[in-house]
Write an enzyme that holds these catalytic residues in place. Sequence first.
Site, PDB file in Angstrom:
ATOM      1  N   ASP A  42       0.882  -1.170   0.000  1.00 36.17           N
ATOM      2  CA  ASP A  42       0.000   0.000   0.000  1.00 36.17           C
ATOM      3  C   ASP A  42       0.922   1.222   0.000  1.00 36.17           C
ATOM      4  O   ASP A  42       2.137   1.101   0.170  1.00 36.17           O
ATOM      5  CB  ASP A  42      -0.893  -0.014   1.251  1.00 36.17           C
ATOM      6  CG  ASP A  42      -1.804   1.208   1.321  1.00 36.17           C
ATOM      7  OD1 ASP A  42      -2.401   1.563   0.293  1.00 36.17           O
ATOM      8  OD2 ASP A  42      -1.897   1.839   2.397  1.00 36.17           O
ATOM      9  N   SER A  43       0.308   2.383  -0.133  1.00 38.98           N
ATOM     10  CA  SER A  43       1.111   3.613  -0.061  1.00 38.98           C
ATOM     11  C   SER A  43       1.612   3.864   1.364  1.00 38.98           C
ATOM     12  O   SER A  43       2.553   4.616   1.563  1.00 38.98           O
ATOM     13  CB  SER A  43       0.260   4.802  -0.512  1.00 38.98           C
ATOM     14  OG  SER A  43      -0.871   4.915   0.326  1.00 38.98           O
TER      15      SER A  43
ATOM     16  N   CYS B 101      -4.192  -1.774  -1.911  1.00 39.90           N
ATOM     17  CA  CYS B 101      -4.358  -0.355  -2.207  1.00 39.90           C
ATOM     18  C   CYS B 101      -5.365  -0.261  -3.343  1.00 39.90           C
ATOM     19  O   CYS B 101      -5.149  -0.834  -4.421  1.00 39.90           O
ATOM     20  CB  CYS B 101      -3.020   0.238  -2.632  1.00 39.90           C
ATOM     21  SG  CYS B 101      -3.157   1.908  -3.259  1.00 39.90           S
TER      22      CYS B 101
ATOM     23  N   GLU C 160      -2.348   8.918   8.019  1.00 39.18           N
ATOM     24  CA  GLU C 160      -0.896   8.665   8.059  1.00 39.18           C
ATOM     25  C   GLU C 160      -0.237   9.461   9.188  1.00 39.18           C
ATOM     26  O   GLU C 160       0.799   9.060   9.710  1.00 39.18           O
ATOM     27  CB  GLU C 160      -0.246   9.036   6.714  1.00 39.18           C
ATOM     28  CG  GLU C 160      -0.523   8.049   5.594  1.00 39.18           C
ATOM     29  CD  GLU C 160       0.194   6.702   5.753  1.00 39.18           C
ATOM     30  OE1 GLU C 160       1.306   6.669   6.291  1.00 39.18           O
ATOM     31  OE2 GLU C 160      -0.393   5.669   5.358  1.00 39.18           O
TER      32      GLU C 160
ATOM     33  N   CYS D  38     -10.868   2.748  -0.148  1.00 42.75           N
ATOM     34  CA  CYS D  38      -9.463   3.059   0.129  1.00 42.75           C
ATOM     35  C   CYS D  38      -9.125   2.303   1.411  1.00 42.75           C
ATOM     36  O   CYS D  38      -9.897   2.356   2.379  1.00 42.75           O
ATOM     37  CB  CYS D  38      -9.274   4.556   0.329  1.00 42.75           C
ATOM     38  SG  CYS D  38      -7.633   5.008   0.946  1.00 42.75           S
TER      39      CYS D  38
ATOM     40  N   HIS E  68      -7.167   2.798   3.697  1.00 45.14           N
ATOM     41  CA  HIS E  68      -6.974   3.608   4.907  1.00 45.14           C
ATOM     42  C   HIS E  68      -8.294   3.835   5.663  1.00 45.14           C
ATOM     43  O   HIS E  68      -8.293   4.064   6.866  1.00 45.14           O
ATOM     44  CB  HIS E  68      -6.404   4.989   4.551  1.00 45.14           C
ATOM     45  CG  HIS E  68      -4.938   5.008   4.262  1.00 45.14           C
ATOM     46  ND1 HIS E  68      -4.400   4.516   3.096  1.00 45.14           N
ATOM     47  CD2 HIS E  68      -3.891   5.483   4.985  1.00 45.14           C
ATOM     48  CE1 HIS E  68      -3.086   4.696   3.117  1.00 45.14           C
ATOM     49  NE2 HIS E  68      -2.752   5.280   4.252  1.00 45.14           N
TER      50      HIS E  68
END
Length: 315
Positions: A11-12, A74, A173, A205, A207
């Site tokens: 993932d990012s 992701c 994040e 997403c 997240h």
Amino acid sequence: MKKQRVIGMFDSGVGGLTVMKEILEQLLDVRIVYFGDTARVPYGNRTREELIRFGEEIVSFLIGQGAEVIVVACNTSSATALPILRDRFDIPMIGMVEPGARMAVEKSIAGRIGVIATETTVRSKAYSSAVSRSLAKGILPEDAELRRAWQQGEQDISVVKAQGCPLFVPLIEAGLSNSAEARGIAKTYLTPLKEAGVDVLILGCTHYPFLEPALREILGEDVSIVDPALAVVKELKVVLEQMDTQEKEGSSGQAGNSENTGTIKLVAPPSALVLGKGYWLTRYFVSGDPDLFRQVGNTLLQVPIDLVEQVTLGD
Ligand code: DGL
């Protein structure tokens, strides 16, 4: 004895941990190599070309670490780069979008699906296309009335609203998913979806599951929240079974990589995750700050992430 498989995930940033958690809760006998591209987060406003390049670098790295199957944890990469990555690498790959769309169709009772995602995922219209493909493949709602209405052409089942939420990922994040700021922004983002009358909301997403309590509070109880991770784990189980069967039959097909022994070299102290049902070994790599990833990951997952290794990929 059953072979312990190595799953590569990326993932990012910390978002893919929501998928990892589901995998580890349901699959006891796996090892995970996780890559968070935290030096290049967020992915949500990257171009398709960039996402393909990042994906190629990361998948090569994960295969080098012994990964036998890749979970693209992701949505942004799944929506844009995954078809190209599948062409370029001879390893099974599972993305977020197809499983998530299938689950949304199954859970819907009014056929009005909403999506929250990054701007790039929204622009790709990947979820709309995947919902249509799911229906074309015979995936139908569990709700008998909607199923009947759709089959008789009285009711459409589609994505009626997809909302980009660019401010969510930087907040998460930074470890601020529980903040008043995050809740305020969530209210703004969810208003158009409520106005559109969605009955199912896809967390498009990885997240966003970290925001689920705030989202639930805003949406109320009438909207089903779909986390594609649950459907991803189902698909992963099928892929792992296929790999075992192919190996048993001595097939040299694409599933499984005969050069991998299924073990990864562990460095001390091993990064371990204990969720009450057993013991797993997970290895974490990031391209950015390992301490920030460890702190945020530990807080969000409430499990020990003790070792995070930093690697540089690409430029
Ligand atoms: N968690 C990722 C996704 O599922 C990427 C978010 C981002 O970096 O913008 O889309």
